[in-house]
Scaffold this motif. Structure first.
Motif, PDB file in Angstrom:
ATOM      1  N   ARG A 142      -0.884   7.672 -10.099  1.00  0.00           N
ATOM      2  CA  ARG A 142      -2.242   7.358  -9.654  1.00  0.00           C
ATOM      3  C   ARG A 142      -2.481   5.854  -9.514  1.00  0.00           C
ATOM      4  O   ARG A 142      -3.001   5.396  -8.499  1.00  0.00           O
ATOM      5  N   VAL A 143      -2.100   5.069 -10.508  1.00  0.00           N
ATOM      6  CA  VAL A 143      -2.417   3.637 -10.514  1.00  0.00           C
ATOM      7  C   VAL A 143      -1.816   2.913  -9.302  1.00  0.00           C
ATOM      8  O   VAL A 143      -2.528   2.184  -8.611  1.00  0.00           O
ATOM      9  N   PRO A 144      -0.526   3.091  -8.993  1.00  0.00           N
ATOM     10  CA  PRO A 144       0.009   2.395  -7.802  1.00  0.00           C
ATOM     11  C   PRO A 144      -0.690   2.807  -6.508  1.00  0.00           C
ATOM     12  O   PRO A 144      -0.935   1.979  -5.633  1.00  0.00           O
ATOM     13  N   LEU A 145      -1.054   4.099  -6.398  1.00  0.00           N
ATOM     14  CA  LEU A 145      -1.744   4.556  -5.187  1.00  0.00           C
ATOM     15  C   LEU A 145      -3.127   3.931  -5.068  1.00  0.00           C
ATOM     16  O   LEU A 145      -3.531   3.498  -3.986  1.00  0.00           O
ATOM     17  N   VAL A 146      -3.832   3.856  -6.163  1.00  0.00           N
ATOM     18  CA  VAL A 146      -5.163   3.255  -6.145  1.00  0.00           C
ATOM     19  C   VAL A 146      -5.071   1.777  -5.784  1.00  0.00           C
ATOM     20  O   VAL A 146      -5.845   1.276  -4.964  1.00  0.00           O
ATOM     21  N   LEU A 147      -4.095   1.077  -6.371  1.00  0.00           N
ATOM     22  CA  LEU A 147      -3.938  -0.346  -6.064  1.00  0.00           C
ATOM     23  C   LEU A 147      -3.587  -0.559  -4.591  1.00  0.00           C
ATOM     24  O   LEU A 147      -4.102  -1.469  -3.943  1.00  0.00           O
ATOM     25  N   ALA A 148      -2.727   0.303  -4.063  1.00  0.00           N
ATOM     26  CA  ALA A 148      -2.296   0.146  -2.673  1.00  0.00           C
ATOM     27  C   ALA A 148      -3.400   0.536  -1.692  1.00  0.00           C
ATOM     28  O   ALA A 148      -3.688  -0.212  -0.757  1.00  0.00           O
ATOM     29  N   TYR A 149      -4.028   1.686  -1.907  1.00  0.00           N
ATOM     30  CA  TYR A 149      -4.957   2.197  -0.899  1.00  0.00           C
ATOM     31  C   TYR A 149      -6.389   1.716  -1.071  1.00  0.00           C
ATOM     32  O   TYR A 149      -7.122   1.607  -0.101  1.00  0.00           O
ATOM     33  N   TYR A 150      -6.789   1.452  -2.291  1.00  0.00           N
ATOM     34  CA  TYR A 150      -8.171   1.012  -2.490  1.00  0.00           C
ATOM     35  C   TYR A 150      -8.284  -0.499  -2.668  1.00  0.00           C
ATOM     36  O   TYR A 150      -9.318  -1.077  -2.385  1.00  0.00           O
ATOM     37  N   ARG A 172       7.332   6.259  -7.391  1.00  0.00           N
ATOM     38  CA  ARG A 172       6.130   6.828  -8.000  1.00  0.00           C
ATOM     39  C   ARG A 172       5.054   7.082  -6.952  1.00  0.00           C
ATOM     40  O   ARG A 172       4.363   8.106  -6.996  1.00  0.00           O
ATOM     41  N   MET A 173       4.915   6.159  -6.013  1.00  0.00           N
ATOM     42  CA  MET A 173       3.915   6.342  -4.965  1.00  0.00           C
ATOM     43  C   MET A 173       4.287   7.525  -4.068  1.00  0.00           C
ATOM     44  O   MET A 173       3.416   8.322  -3.701  1.00  0.00           O
ATOM     45  N   ARG A 174       5.560   7.636  -3.727  1.00  0.00           N
ATOM     46  CA  ARG A 174       6.004   8.747  -2.887  1.00  0.00           C
ATOM     47  C   ARG A 174       5.719  10.082  -3.583  1.00  0.00           C
ATOM     48  O   ARG A 174       5.158  11.004  -2.998  1.00  0.00           O
ATOM     49  N   LYS A 175       6.070  10.155  -4.872  1.00  0.00           N
ATOM     50  CA  LYS A 175       5.831  11.386  -5.639  1.00  0.00           C
ATOM     51  C   LYS A 175       4.327  11.655  -5.741  1.00  0.00           C
ATOM     52  O   LYS A 175       3.875  12.791  -5.575  1.00  0.00           O
ATOM     53  N   GLY A 176       3.546  10.606  -5.984  1.00  0.00           N
ATOM     54  CA  GLY A 176       2.099  10.758  -6.076  1.00  0.00           C
ATOM     55  C   GLY A 176       1.496  11.244  -4.773  1.00  0.00           C
ATOM     56  O   GLY A 176       0.609  12.109  -4.769  1.00  0.00           O
TER      57      GLY A 176
END
Length: 188
Positions: A142-150, A172-176
Motif C-alpha cells: 500500500r505505502v509505495p502505491l500511495v506515494l507513487a500515485y497520490y 511490491r508495487m506490482r504485487k499491490g
C-alpha cells in the motif's frame, strides 16, 4: 573546450560516419545511446509509451540529421540528449495544450452529454472502492502505491524515501497493483 573521453571520441567518430550514410556506424551509435535517450525521455514524460515514441523519433532524427552534428561544439552523446530533451519537453507541452483545449471546450459546451449528479455519484463510489481496496492491501504494498500515485513520486523516489532497494519497491508495487485490480474487479 575539454577533450572528450575515449568512448565519447569514438561515438563522435561513429556519428560523423553515420552522417555519411554508414548504417553500421549508426547501429553502433544507436546501441550506445538508445538507453540514455529512453531514460531521459522517461524522466521528463513519466510515461513509458510516450517516452518510447519520443526515443524512436529522436533516433530517427539522429539518422536523418547526423550531418548537423558539430564535434567542435560538444560530444555526440550531448547532442543526441539535447535533441531528446527538446523533443520530450515539446511532447509535454503538446499534451498539456491538448488537455487545456479539451477543458476549455468542455466549459464552453452548453449541452452536457452526461448527468453531472450521476457522474459525481459514480466518481464518489469509485473513489470509495479504491480506498477500500487500498486499505485491504498489506502495508508493504500500500505505502509505495500511495506515494507513487497520490504523491506523484517515481519508483526511485519511493525507494529512497522508504530506504528500500528500487527493485524491491517495484516488486511490491506490482504485487499491490495486482491485488488492487483483483479487489476492484471483485467489487464490480
Amino acid at each position: 573546450m575539454p577533450h572528450p573521453s575515449e568512448p565519447d571520441a569514438r561515438l563522435d567518430t561513429l556519428l560523423l560516419r553515420a552522417a555519411d550514410g554508414d548504417r553500421e556506424a549508426f547501429a553502433h551509435v544507436y546501441d550506445a545511446l538508445a538507453q540514455p535517450v529512453m531514460g531521459l525521455a522517461c524522466r521528463i514524460l513519466r510515461d513509458a509509451s510516450q517516452a518510447e515514441e519520443v526515443a524512436q523519433d529522436v533516433m530517427i532524427e539522429v539518422w536523418r540529421t547526423a550531418d548537423r552534428f558539430r564535434p567542435d561544439l560538444g560530444t555526440a552523446k550531448a547532442w543526441v540528449l539535447t535533441l531528446t530533451h527538446r523533443r520530450a519537453v515539446d511532447r509535454v507541452r503538446t499534451v498539456q495544450a491538448s488537455k487545456d483545449r479539451e477543458v476549455r471546450a468542455g466549459m464552453l459546451s452548453p449541452d452536457r452529454d452526461f448527468d453531472q449528479v450521476a457522474e459525481t455519484v459514480e466518481s464518489s463510489e469509485e473513489r470509495r472502492r479504491v480506498h477500500h481496496c487500498l486499505a485491504a492491501l498489506e502495508r508493504l504494498q500500500r505505502v509505495p502505491l500511495v506515494l507513487a500515485y497520490y504523491q506523484g513520486m517515481t519508483c526511485l523516489e519511493v525507494a529512497r524515501s522508504l530506504s528500500t532497494p528500487e527493485g524491491t519497491v517495484k516488486s511490491r508495487m506490482r504485487k499491490g497493483l495486482e491485488q488492487l485490480r483483483a479487489c476492484l474487479e471483485a467489487g464490480s
